[in-house]
Design a protein around this motif. Structure first.
Motif, short mmCIF file in Angstrom:
data_model
loop_
_atom_site.label_atom_id
_atom_site.label_comp_id
_atom_site.label_asym_id
_atom_site.label_seq_id
_atom_site.Cartn_x
_atom_site.Cartn_y
_atom_site.Cartn_z
N VAL A 125 9.90 9.64 -9.83
CA VAL A 125 11.33 9.65 -9.58
C VAL A 125 11.59 8.87 -8.30
N LEU A 126 12.66 8.10 -8.28
CA LEU A 126 12.99 7.32 -7.09
C LEU A 126 13.31 8.23 -5.92
N VAL A 164 16.02 -0.04 -5.30
CA VAL A 164 15.01 -1.07 -5.60
C VAL A 164 13.62 -0.59 -5.22
N PHE A 165 13.51 0.11 -4.10
CA PHE A 165 12.22 0.52 -3.54
C PHE A 165 11.91 1.98 -3.84
N PHE A 166 10.64 2.28 -4.06
CA PHE A 166 10.21 3.64 -4.35
C PHE A 166 8.73 3.78 -4.01
N CYS A 184 13.02 0.67 3.94
CA CYS A 184 13.56 -0.03 2.77
C CYS A 184 14.03 0.97 1.72
N ILE A 185 13.26 2.02 1.50
CA ILE A 185 13.62 3.05 0.52
C ILE A 185 14.91 3.74 0.94
N LYS A 186 15.01 4.07 2.21
CA LYS A 186 16.19 4.79 2.71
C LYS A 186 17.43 3.91 2.79
N ALA A 209 0.82 -1.21 0.00
CA ALA A 209 0.00 0.00 0.00
C ALA A 209 0.86 1.27 0.00
N TYR A 210 2.14 1.13 0.37
CA TYR A 210 3.00 2.30 0.55
C TYR A 210 4.27 2.31 -0.31
N VAL A 211 4.74 1.14 -0.72
CA VAL A 211 6.04 1.02 -1.38
C VAL A 211 5.93 0.08 -2.59
#
Length: 77
Positions: A74-75, A66-68, A58-60, A9-11
């Motif tokens: 844009v990533l 890989v994650f956005f 995960c994004i950070k 739902a978020y990533v």
């Protein structure tokens, strides 16, 4: 075998960018991210996408991007 999801739902993720460092697996507080179990395939998957709380660790953490955010063109780093 069922297809694994590439979004929560978020990533969202692009597993083809994964270099199997597993930093995201260690950082995820809800154990949403797991490792593939196929011979010769080394990348992350969402094991339990519904458990994602949107903390963005995960994004950070991911050095490969890989994650956005699913709605981001844009990533996010």
């Amino acid at each position: 075998m069922a297809m694994k999801r590439t979004t929560t739902a978020y990533v969202a993720m692009n597993p083809r960018r994964c270099m199997a460092c597993w930093k995201c697996v260690e950082k995820c507080p809800k154990k949403v991210i797991g490792k593939t179990g196929f011979l010769g395939h080394r990348h992350v998957i969402f094991e339990n996408a519904d458990a994602c709380i949107g903390c963005n660790k995960c994004i950070k953490t991911c050095p490969q991007g890989v994650f956005f955010k699913p709605d981001a063109s844009v990533l996010v780093r």
